[in-house]
Write a protein that holds these residues in place. Structure first.
Motif, short mmCIF file in Angstrom:
data_model
loop_
_atom_site.label_atom_id
_atom_site.label_comp_id
_atom_site.label_asym_id
_atom_site.label_seq_id
_atom_site.Cartn_x
_atom_site.Cartn_y
_atom_site.Cartn_z
N ARG A 55 4.22 5.34 -5.28
CA ARG A 55 4.85 4.29 -4.50
C ARG A 55 6.05 3.70 -5.23
O ARG A 55 7.12 3.51 -4.63
CB ARG A 55 3.84 3.17 -4.20
N VAL A 56 5.89 3.41 -6.50
CA VAL A 56 6.99 2.83 -7.28
C VAL A 56 8.16 3.80 -7.35
O VAL A 56 9.33 3.41 -7.19
CB VAL A 56 6.50 2.44 -8.69
N GLU A 57 7.87 5.09 -7.59
CA GLU A 57 8.95 6.09 -7.65
C GLU A 57 9.66 6.20 -6.31
O GLU A 57 10.89 6.36 -6.26
CB GLU A 57 8.37 7.44 -8.06
N SER A 111 15.34 1.84 -12.31
CA SER A 111 14.37 2.51 -13.19
C SER A 111 13.47 1.51 -13.89
O SER A 111 12.38 1.87 -14.37
CB SER A 111 15.11 3.36 -14.23
N PHE A 112 13.88 0.24 -13.95
CA PHE A 112 13.04 -0.81 -14.53
C PHE A 112 12.06 -1.39 -13.52
O PHE A 112 11.17 -2.14 -13.90
CB PHE A 112 13.92 -1.93 -15.10
N HIS A 113 12.25 -1.05 -12.25
CA HIS A 113 11.38 -1.59 -11.20
C HIS A 113 9.98 -1.00 -11.30
O HIS A 113 9.81 0.21 -11.40
CB HIS A 113 11.98 -1.28 -9.83
N GLY A 114 8.97 -1.85 -11.29
CA GLY A 114 7.58 -1.40 -11.23
C GLY A 114 7.01 -0.85 -12.52
O GLY A 114 5.96 -0.20 -12.48
N ARG A 115 7.64 -1.09 -13.65
CA ARG A 115 7.12 -0.53 -14.89
C ARG A 115 5.76 -1.12 -15.26
O ARG A 115 4.89 -0.42 -15.77
CB ARG A 115 8.12 -0.76 -16.03
N LYS A 116 5.59 -2.41 -15.00
CA LYS A 116 4.30 -3.03 -15.30
C LYS A 116 3.20 -2.43 -14.43
O LYS A 116 2.07 -2.22 -14.89
CB LYS A 116 4.38 -4.54 -15.07
N GLU A 117 3.51 -2.14 -13.18
CA GLU A 117 2.52 -1.55 -12.28
C GLU A 117 2.15 -0.15 -12.72
O GLU A 117 0.99 0.26 -12.64
CB GLU A 117 3.05 -1.52 -10.85
N GLN A 118 3.14 0.62 -13.22
CA GLN A 118 2.86 1.99 -13.63
C GLN A 118 2.02 2.04 -14.90
O GLN A 118 1.38 3.06 -15.17
CB GLN A 118 4.17 2.75 -13.85
N ARG A 119 2.03 0.97 -15.68
CA ARG A 119 1.22 0.97 -16.91
C ARG A 119 -0.27 0.86 -16.61
O ARG A 119 -1.09 1.20 -17.44
CB ARG A 119 1.64 -0.19 -17.81
N SER A 120 -0.61 0.35 -15.42
CA SER A 120 -2.02 0.22 -15.06
C SER A 120 -2.26 0.82 -13.68
O SER A 120 -2.62 0.11 -12.74
CB SER A 120 -2.43 -1.25 -15.07
N PRO A 121 -2.06 2.13 -13.53
CA PRO A 121 -2.18 2.75 -12.22
C PRO A 121 -3.58 2.74 -11.65
O PRO A 121 -3.78 2.90 -10.46
CB PRO A 121 -1.71 4.20 -12.47
N SER A 122 -4.61 2.54 -12.51
CA SER A 122 -5.98 2.55 -12.02
C SER A 122 -6.26 1.39 -11.08
O SER A 122 -7.21 1.43 -10.29
CB SER A 122 -6.95 2.50 -13.20
N ASP A 150 -4.39 0.46 -8.64
CA ASP A 150 -3.87 0.75 -7.30
C ASP A 150 -3.60 2.24 -7.18
O ASP A 150 -2.66 2.76 -7.77
CB ASP A 150 -2.57 -0.03 -7.05
N PRO A 151 -4.42 2.99 -6.42
CA PRO A 151 -4.23 4.43 -6.31
C PRO A 151 -2.88 4.82 -5.76
O PRO A 151 -2.41 5.93 -5.98
CB PRO A 151 -5.35 4.86 -5.34
N SER A 152 -2.23 3.94 -5.00
CA SER A 152 -0.94 4.29 -4.41
C SER A 152 0.17 4.37 -5.43
O SER A 152 1.26 4.85 -5.14
CB SER A 152 -0.55 3.26 -3.34
N LEU A 153 -0.10 3.90 -6.65
CA LEU A 153 0.93 3.92 -7.68
C LEU A 153 1.03 5.28 -8.35
O LEU A 153 1.94 5.52 -9.13
CB LEU A 153 0.66 2.85 -8.75
N THR A 154 0.09 6.16 -8.11
CA THR A 154 0.10 7.47 -8.73
C THR A 154 0.27 8.54 -7.68
O THR A 154 0.00 8.34 -6.50
CB THR A 154 -1.22 7.72 -9.51
N SER A 155 0.72 9.72 -8.11
CA SER A 155 0.88 10.84 -7.20
C SER A 155 0.01 11.99 -7.65
O SER A 155 -0.44 12.04 -8.79
CB SER A 155 2.36 11.28 -7.16
N SER A 156 -0.20 12.90 -6.74
CA SER A 156 -1.00 14.08 -7.07
C SER A 156 -0.13 15.23 -7.55
O SER A 156 -0.60 16.34 -7.74
CB SER A 156 -1.79 14.54 -5.84
N ALA A 157 1.15 14.93 -7.75
CA ALA A 157 2.04 15.97 -8.24
C ALA A 157 1.60 16.42 -9.62
O ALA A 157 1.09 15.65 -10.42
CB ALA A 157 3.49 15.47 -8.28
N THR A 158 1.79 17.68 -9.91
CA THR A 158 1.38 18.21 -11.20
C THR A 158 2.10 17.49 -12.31
O THR A 158 3.33 17.35 -12.29
CB THR A 158 1.70 19.72 -11.28
N PRO A 159 1.40 17.00 -13.34
CA PRO A 159 2.06 16.31 -14.43
C PRO A 159 3.08 17.21 -15.09
O PRO A 159 2.95 18.43 -15.11
CB PRO A 159 0.90 15.98 -15.39
#
Length: 420
Positions: A115-117, A167-178, A180-189
């Protein structure tokens, strides 16, 4: 009382008032609707629909995944988005709004971006296309092709700055993706950085895997692309017509004149010509009308201020474009507020860059040299202009891929210099 509680009744009253004004001024409403329909049919449909279809097909064929793997080393460090965002950025800058939002929504639906990306991506890939900026605005509205260079530098340059800032938007949210599932993607790391042909091989494998997962034949893919693109282009046309009618009704009710007066006072407070208020307010609602008003403003207004107003309007996009993007993002989980903030920053940066670069560009012969450059004449609203846009898309993607492939070698050289 919160905005959510009063927003519904206010919207209802606004629509009821608009309906009443339509009944009082039926001929004016019909004329405005026909003008909006003409803009959609003559300009938007032929310029946007091919890109909608092409982007949909490229996504189904896995070509977006190919570019994603190739551009990842460039896009992640700079903009905090995966490599597939590089393809979206190139398409968005070449074909204009709302193609960037459409592709971002598609990537989000496939869970290829978080979501953040996605919010970062749509924030800086929403821009005017070169055909409109160089052909319609500089040549058509201002009747001066030499203005195309400074408009392009200000508009696209400030768009890239917005991308870096986002690129600075949502950095705090990305540090704790657990949380909110919408903050992560299923794309291959991201795999360990590969160099040269290794990265190209990995990109081809990603493309093959995406094509296998899609599974549709080319005929089915083409049919689906045309159907979904037609739905979207009809929504775009409906919103253009709606806002043209809305502006006409506001003018008939005397509301626009009041907005012109208030905006003129605000513009004069910051040292600008108050006569540009009409262009700014018109551009607040609809970008084409606003840019035309800026070009046709009084000749007594210094040209740099009129161009700065046009750059502001092009980068803001108008409520019509905002509504298009909001409708596309609906259901994807992407929030509108980051997009709105980015539009405001983009508009302010673009107008500021016009005033900052005016003397270096317009008074040094660069603008005169630009007129003789082929790019200043090929971007016109015609088949030739669309061909030029496709050529520009290829050029941008090729340059980005070359830079992305050279980054690992450059980093290896830096490490070697440090060791020695």
């Amino acid at each position: 009382m919160t905005f959510k509680k009063i927003g519904g009744p206010l919207l209802g009253l606004t629509l009821a008032g608009s309906m009443l004004l339509m009944l009082l001024h039926p001929e004016a409403s019909l004329g405005a609707a026909l003008r909006g329909l003409a803009i959609w049919w003559d300009v938007l449909f032929p310029s946007l629909f091919p890109f909608f279809v092409i982007s949909e097909i490229m996504l189904g064929l896995g070509i977006v995944h190919l570019f994603g793997a190739l551009l990842d080393p460039l896009m992640r460090p700079l903009f905090g988005i995966p490599g597939s965002g590089g393809f979206v950025a190139a398409m968005g800058y070449v074909s204009g709004y709302p193609v960037g939002a459409k592709l971002t929504a598609k990537l989000r639906e496939q869970n290829l971006i978080s979501r953040v990306e996605g919010e970062r991506l749509v924030a800086f890939t929403t821009s005017s296309d070169p055909i409109f900026l160089l052909g319609a605005v500089s040549v058509g509205f201002f009747r001066d092709a030499s203005l195309g260079l400074i408009l392009a530098l200000a508009h696209y340059g400030s768009g890239l700055i917005v991308g870096l800032l986002m690129s600075f938007h949502g950095r705090k949210e990305q540090r704790s993706p657990s949380q909110d599932p919408s903050l992560t993607s299923s794309a291959t790391p991201s795999a360990p950085a590969k160099k040269g042909f290794g990265r190209i091989h990995a990109a081809l494998l990603a493309m093959e895997e995406a094509r296998r997962k899609d599974g549709r034949s080319f005929g089915e893919l083409l049919k689906g692309a045309i159907q979904s693109s037609l739905k979207l282009i009809i929504v775009v046309g409906g919103l253009v017509v709606f806002f043209n009618v809305l502006m006409e009704l506001l003018a008939r009710a005397g509301i626009l004149s009041s907005l012109f007066s208030m905006t003129g006072n605000l513009v004069s407070l910051v040292g600008g010509p108050p006569e540009l208020a009409q262009a700014l307010i018109s551009g607040f609602f609809e970008v084409t009308i606003g840019a035309r008003s800026a070009g046709e403003a009084a000749s007594s207004i210094p040209l740099q201020f009129k161009v700065a107003a046009a750059a502001f309007i092009l980068s803001w996009g108008g409520l019509s474009v905002h509504a298009q993007v909001a409708s596309i993002l609906n259901g994807t989980g992407l929030r509108y507020l980051p997009f709105l903030t980015a539009r405001l920053i983009h508009a302010l940066l673009a107008s500021g860059l016009v005033l900052l670069l005016w003397s270096p560009v317009m008074n040094t012969g660069l603008s005169t040299a630009w007129v003789s450059f082929p790019a200043s004449v090929v971007f016109t609203p015609s088949a030739t202009g669309i061909t030029a846009s496709l050529a520009l898309l290829s050029l941008l993607l090729t340059a980005a891929i070359l830079v992305s492939l050279l980054i690992p070698a450059f980093m290896a050289m830096i490490r070697w210099i440090r060791r020695s």
